[in-house]
Design a protein around this motif. Structure first.
Motif, PDB file in Angstrom:
ATOM      1  N   SER A   1       0.836  -1.200   0.000  1.00 25.41           N
ATOM      2  CA  SER A   1       0.000   0.000   0.000  1.00 25.41           C
ATOM      3  C   SER A   1       0.871   1.251   0.000  1.00 25.41           C
ATOM      4  CB  SER A   1      -0.887   0.013   1.248  1.00 25.41           C
ATOM      5  OG  SER A   1      -1.338   1.318   1.543  1.00 25.41           O
TER       6      SER A   1
ATOM      7  N   GLU B   1      -9.796  -7.458   3.658  1.00 26.46           N
ATOM      8  CA  GLU B   1     -10.755  -8.198   2.834  1.00 26.46           C
ATOM      9  C   GLU B   1     -10.037  -9.156   1.885  1.00 26.46           C
ATOM     10  OE1 GLU B   1     -13.129  -5.220   0.971  1.00 26.46           O
ATOM     11  OE2 GLU B   1     -14.312  -4.798   2.803  1.00 26.46           O
TER      12      GLU B   1
ATOM     13  N   PHE C   1      -4.403  -2.203  -3.868  1.00 23.84           N
ATOM     14  CA  PHE C   1      -4.289  -0.997  -3.069  1.00 23.84           C
ATOM     15  C   PHE C   1      -4.466   0.251  -3.933  1.00 23.84           C
ATOM     16  CE2 PHE C   1      -1.578  -3.937  -0.442  1.00 23.84           C
ATOM     17  CZ  PHE C   1      -2.468  -4.027   0.619  1.00 23.84           C
ATOM     18  N   SER C   2      -5.111   1.267  -3.366  1.00 23.19           N
ATOM     19  CA  SER C   2      -5.358   2.518  -4.085  1.00 23.19           C
ATOM     20  C   SER C   2      -4.523   3.671  -3.572  1.00 23.19           C
ATOM     21  CB  SER C   2      -6.843   2.890  -3.981  1.00 23.19           C
ATOM     22  OG  SER C   2      -7.193   3.160  -2.610  1.00 23.19           O
TER      23      SER C   2
ATOM     24  N   ARG D   1      -8.629  -1.589   4.812  1.00 24.61           N
ATOM     25  CA  ARG D   1      -9.843  -2.386   4.605  1.00 24.61           C
ATOM     26  C   ARG D   1      -9.647  -3.367   3.452  1.00 24.61           C
ATOM     27  NH1 ARG D   1     -14.960  -2.195   6.108  1.00 24.61           N
ATOM     28  NH2 ARG D   1     -14.591  -0.238   7.243  1.00 24.61           N
ATOM     29  N   GLU D   2      -9.054  -2.882   2.350  1.00 27.68           N
ATOM     30  CA  GLU D   2      -8.803  -3.753   1.203  1.00 27.68           C
ATOM     31  C   GLU D   2      -7.842  -4.871   1.570  1.00 27.68           C
ATOM     32  OE1 GLU D   2      -8.119  -5.491  -2.598  1.00 27.68           O
ATOM     33  OE2 GLU D   2      -9.818  -4.468  -1.635  1.00 27.68           O
TER      34      GLU D   2
ATOM     35  N   ARG E   1      -5.152   5.129  -0.687  1.00 26.01           N
ATOM     36  CA  ARG E   1      -6.028   5.990   0.124  1.00 26.01           C
ATOM     37  C   ARG E   1      -6.435   5.279   1.423  1.00 26.01           C
ATOM     38  NH1 ARG E   1      -8.120   6.503  -5.033  1.00 26.01           N
ATOM     39  NH2 ARG E   1      -9.809   5.058  -4.546  1.00 26.01           N
TER      40      ARG E   1
ATOM     41  N   ARG F   1      -5.740   2.653  10.299  1.00 27.95           N
ATOM     42  CA  ARG F   1      -6.911   1.823  10.547  1.00 27.95           C
ATOM     43  C   ARG F   1      -8.128   2.365   9.790  1.00 27.95           C
ATOM     44  NH1 ARG F   1     -11.011  -0.040  10.700  1.00 27.95           N
ATOM     45  NH2 ARG F   1     -12.134  -1.260  12.272  1.00 27.95           N
ATOM     46  N   GLN F   2      -8.154   3.650   9.514  1.00 30.19           N
ATOM     47  CA  GLN F   2      -9.284   4.267   8.817  1.00 30.19           C
ATOM     48  C   GLN F   2      -9.114   4.284   7.296  1.00 30.19           C
ATOM     49  OE1 GLN F   2     -11.724   5.015  10.977  1.00 30.19           O
ATOM     50  NE2 GLN F   2     -10.276   4.395  12.571  1.00 30.19           N
ATOM     51  N   SER F   3      -8.002   3.781   6.794  1.00 29.60           N
ATOM     52  CA  SER F   3      -7.716   3.906   5.359  1.00 29.60           C
ATOM     53  C   SER F   3      -8.445   2.857   4.529  1.00 29.60           C
ATOM     54  CB  SER F   3      -6.209   3.781   5.109  1.00 29.60           C
ATOM     55  OG  SER F   3      -5.766   2.449   5.326  1.00 29.60           O
ATOM     56  N   ASP F   4      -8.703   3.200   3.282  1.00 31.54           N
ATOM     57  CA  ASP F   4      -9.283   2.248   2.334  1.00 31.54           C
ATOM     58  C   ASP F   4      -8.341   1.068   2.106  1.00 31.54           C
ATOM     59  OD1 ASP F   4     -11.466   3.929   2.100  1.00 31.54           O
ATOM     60  OD2 ASP F   4     -10.791   4.833   0.211  1.00 31.54           O
ATOM     61  N   ASP F   5      -7.037   1.365   2.097  1.00 32.61           N
ATOM     62  CA  ASP F   5      -6.069   0.307   1.828  1.00 32.61           C
ATOM     63  C   ASP F   5      -6.061  -0.752   2.931  1.00 32.61           C
ATOM     64  OD1 ASP F   5      -5.291   1.222  -0.607  1.00 32.61           O
ATOM     65  OD2 ASP F   5      -3.269   1.834  -0.019  1.00 32.61           O
TER      66      ASP F   5
END
Length: 280
Positions: free
Chosen positions: A223, A267, A277-278, A263-264, A280, A257-261
């Motif tokens: 990421s 998941e 990964f983006s 979460r990705e 973000r 912990r709050q990042s989109d990456d």
């Protein structure tokens, strides 16, 4: 596709020419190549056989690192050189010709790889002396060939390292070894640098480029925001107490912990697939 950035102009998809960033034009003694497909930028010292680094070149190198740090096409920056030697050091007469004010900025310019938020890899072979060693020490990863020789030979000129070399080296290998290298202008081999923890990896000379390529591709798999956070955290806590370092690590962990990456990543782990990964 690789885009070479020397004095020419790049084109956009509509074939309309757009000017290069001013920092990437009229470069003194080096060139820049951007491979957008591999999200990689190479800064290439190009004054063989010794790749001596001039005074103007130092300031240009800083500006190029800053420009590439802002370039969305680039995930990883590689510093390398043409020929058998990375760099024998700086242009010696330049120190006598430069103003005291200019000389006082040398360490800031050479520290540009450390300030860069993106991962910076340096590929060292042959001589990496003086400023060549100092800018290598400012990078995140040092891939060295077995031909590499590091040195800070300024004592032979009645001077000391002036671009962060002795300070960074002391953090890595301690005061005893640093005094031995600095005060005796002693050379250390690539293998010794690896054994001492100065080099990330030491490979046969013919494998230097392949080893660098592998590390670039590995870093691209992580990421971007996690990489930026890790680099800044490690740089910022190098001189801190353990308690402060742990506290700052906790804050950085909480923000990620709050990042989109993140979460990705979670998941993808549970789905047993590669993450996308983006940054973000």
């Amino acid at each position: 596709m690789t885009v070479s950035l020397h004095n020419e102009r790049k084109t956009n998809p509509m074939n309309a020419p757009t000017p290069l960033h001013p920092a990437l034009a009229d470069l003194d003694g080096f060139s820049v190549e951007i491979d957008a497909a591999r999200e990689r930028a190479d800064i290439i010292l190009g004054r063989p056989p010794m790749n001596v680094i001039s005074m103007p070149q130092r300031d240009q190198l800083r500006k190029v690192f800053e420009a590439l740090d802002e370039d969305d096409r680039v995930r990883v920056i590689v510093l390398r050189a043409i020929g058998e030697n990375f760099s024998s050091g700086g242009y010696i007469k330049g120190f006598l010709e430069a103003s005291p004010e200019h000389v006082s900025r040398l360490a800031w310019n050479i520290a540009a790889p450390a300030r860069c938020t993106k991962p910076v890899i340096v590929a060292n072979r042959g001589y990496a002396f003086g400023v060549g060693f100092e800018i290598s020490l400012a990078c995140d990863f040092r891939i060295v060939s077995e031909t590499c020789q590091y040195a800070l030979p300024e004592q032979k000129l009645g001077q000391i390292p002036g671009s962060g070399g002795s300070a960074r080296l002391q953090k890595m290998v301690g005061i005893t070894r640093t005094k031995d290298i600095v005060m005796r202008s002693k050379r250390i081999s690539g293998r010794q640098a690896y054994d001492w923890g100065v080099a990330t990896e030491c490979v046969p000379d013919a494998e230097l480029e392949a080893a660098t390529d592998r590390l670039v591709d590995e870093l691209r798999g992580f990421s971007p925001i996690a990489q930026r956070t890790a680099k800044k955290l490690l740089n910022d806590t190098e001189d801190s107490t353990l308690a402060i370092a742990i506290e700052l690590e906790g804050h950085c962990y909480s923000r990620l912990r709050q990042s989109d990456d993140f979460r990705e990543g979670v998941e993808a782990f549970h789905a047993k697939r590669a993450p996308k990964f983006s940054g973000r």
